[in-house]
Design an enzyme around this catalytic site. Sequence first.
Site, short mmCIF file in Angstrom:
data_model
loop_
_atom_site.label_atom_id
_atom_site.label_comp_id
_atom_site.label_asym_id
_atom_site.label_seq_id
_atom_site.Cartn_x
_atom_site.Cartn_y
_atom_site.Cartn_z
N HIS A 1 -6.20 -6.74 -5.15
CA HIS A 1 -6.01 -5.58 -6.41
C HIS A 1 -5.97 -6.23 -7.66
O HIS A 1 -6.72 -5.83 -8.65
CB HIS A 1 -5.08 -4.62 -5.98
CG HIS A 1 -5.35 -3.83 -4.81
ND1 HIS A 1 -4.25 -4.01 -3.82
CD2 HIS A 1 -6.12 -2.89 -4.53
CE1 HIS A 1 -4.49 -3.36 -2.84
NE2 HIS A 1 -5.67 -2.38 -2.86
N GLN B 1 -18.53 0.17 0.99
CA GLN B 1 -18.22 1.06 0.21
C GLN B 1 -18.74 1.09 -1.24
O GLN B 1 -19.29 1.64 -1.88
CB GLN B 1 -16.54 0.91 0.03
CG GLN B 1 -15.96 1.79 -1.34
CD GLN B 1 -14.67 1.68 -1.22
OE1 GLN B 1 -13.81 2.36 -0.32
NE2 GLN B 1 -13.68 0.71 -1.91
N SER C 1 -5.21 -7.56 2.40
CA SER C 1 -5.39 -6.02 2.50
C SER C 1 -3.99 -5.42 2.69
O SER C 1 -3.08 -6.06 3.20
CB SER C 1 -6.06 -5.76 3.94
OG SER C 1 -5.95 -4.66 4.63
N GLN D 1 -15.66 -6.67 -3.14
CA GLN D 1 -16.75 -6.95 -2.03
C GLN D 1 -16.02 -7.02 -0.67
O GLN D 1 -16.58 -6.94 0.16
CB GLN D 1 -17.18 -8.42 -2.44
CG GLN D 1 -18.37 -8.69 -1.58
CD GLN D 1 -19.72 -7.92 -1.83
OE1 GLN D 1 -19.68 -7.22 -2.77
NE2 GLN D 1 -20.44 -7.78 -0.76
P1 AMP Z 1 -7.78 -0.05 -1.43
O1 AMP Z 1 -6.68 0.08 -2.07
O2 AMP Z 1 -7.79 -0.83 -0.14
O3 AMP Z 1 -8.54 1.18 -1.40
O4 AMP Z 1 -8.76 -0.99 -2.24
C1 AMP Z 1 -9.02 -0.88 -3.64
C2 AMP Z 1 -10.00 -1.79 -4.14
O5 AMP Z 1 -9.47 -3.29 -3.95
C3 AMP Z 1 -11.11 -1.64 -3.37
O6 AMP Z 1 -12.17 -1.73 -4.46
C4 AMP Z 1 -11.23 -2.96 -2.65
O7 AMP Z 1 -12.51 -3.35 -2.13
C5 AMP Z 1 -10.47 -3.88 -3.45
N1 AMP Z 1 -9.84 -4.90 -2.58
C6 AMP Z 1 -9.03 -4.66 -1.60
N2 AMP Z 1 -8.55 -5.94 -0.81
C7 AMP Z 1 -9.40 -6.84 -1.85
C8 AMP Z 1 -9.50 -8.26 -1.48
N3 AMP Z 1 -8.87 -8.70 -0.47
N4 AMP Z 1 -10.26 -9.01 -2.36
C9 AMP Z 1 -11.10 -8.21 -3.46
N5 AMP Z 1 -10.87 -6.82 -3.58
C10 AMP Z 1 -10.16 -6.16 -2.53
#
Ligand code: AMP
Length: 282
Positions: A37, A154, A186, A149
């Site tokens: 993030h 999504q 994640s 990515q």
């Molecule tokens: P989330 O909080 O899981 O909904 O993720 C929010 C944003 O962060 C989304 O655009 C995800 O794709 C991005 N994101 C989550 N994990 C990663 C990661 N390991 N690398 C790059 N972007 C991420």
Amino acid sequence: MRIFKEIQSIQNWCKEHKLQGRKIGLVPTMGYLHEGHLELVREAKRHCDIVVVSIFVNPTQFGAGEDFEVYPRDFERDTSLLERENADAVFAPTAEEMYLSDFSSWVEVTGEITTKLCGASRPGHFRGVTTVCAKLFNICLPDLAFFGQKDAQQVMVLEKMLTDLNFPLQIIRVPIVREADGLAMSSRNVCLDAEAREQALVLNRALGQAERAIKDGERDAARIKVLLREIIESSPRAEIDYAEIYDAYDLADIQQIDRKILMALAVKFGKTRLIDNRLVEV
Ligand code: AMP
């Protein structure tokens, strides 16, 4: 850094910045922030004058029996991390305000792009994602929105929504950020016990070996899918939801790997479902 909980107040604040000619970047998240993030925030800071990070565990993108209730949350920690990155504002609305009791408008991208992969395993998921992002775009008025990515499907679905509905903004894709041992970062990784955390390395390993096989000349998508499955199934706790290969632009089926492809995995370790992917060009 400003913290907004109410829609009207952040919308007014963003309107004011727009009137001043400032470029607004939006980073939508569900919180429990990690380096992935924060990389989106840094990229947004590089491109924009004002960076807004939304933190909202969006109920409409979770299906019945999924992990909405137990999704990790830590608002204090999130805001202190964002403070350090010099984010300009955090928007953390309540579900009650985002979805008023008589809420009845939905944004839905149809077709293969939303029926395959996570669209097949999580019916209604992308409708929740596109609806909440349409709302966030209307509230925060970004010029650019930053997505990882990591959630490859999504970002494809959201780009389709922007094109089809003429949203006046662009999406910037940020590459997957990984732990030192290769596990894609994640928020759900904290839900893994030590053994599952170790076994989860199989996702990145499978993607790496499949990519190597393609680079070494294998062009048969079915054979690569078998290879992905064999490697993942070597981890006793891994339960495959999908291990697929599609055209990287529209998720069309492919038999021969003769263009840019997306290898996409979703694998459960107990109750925790992880996704990972890799783009490969030949
Ligand atoms: P989330 O909080 O899981 O909904 O993720 C929010 C944003 O962060 C989304 O655009 C995800 O794709 C991005 N994101 C989550 N994990 C990663 C990661 N390991 N690398 C790059 N972007 C991420």
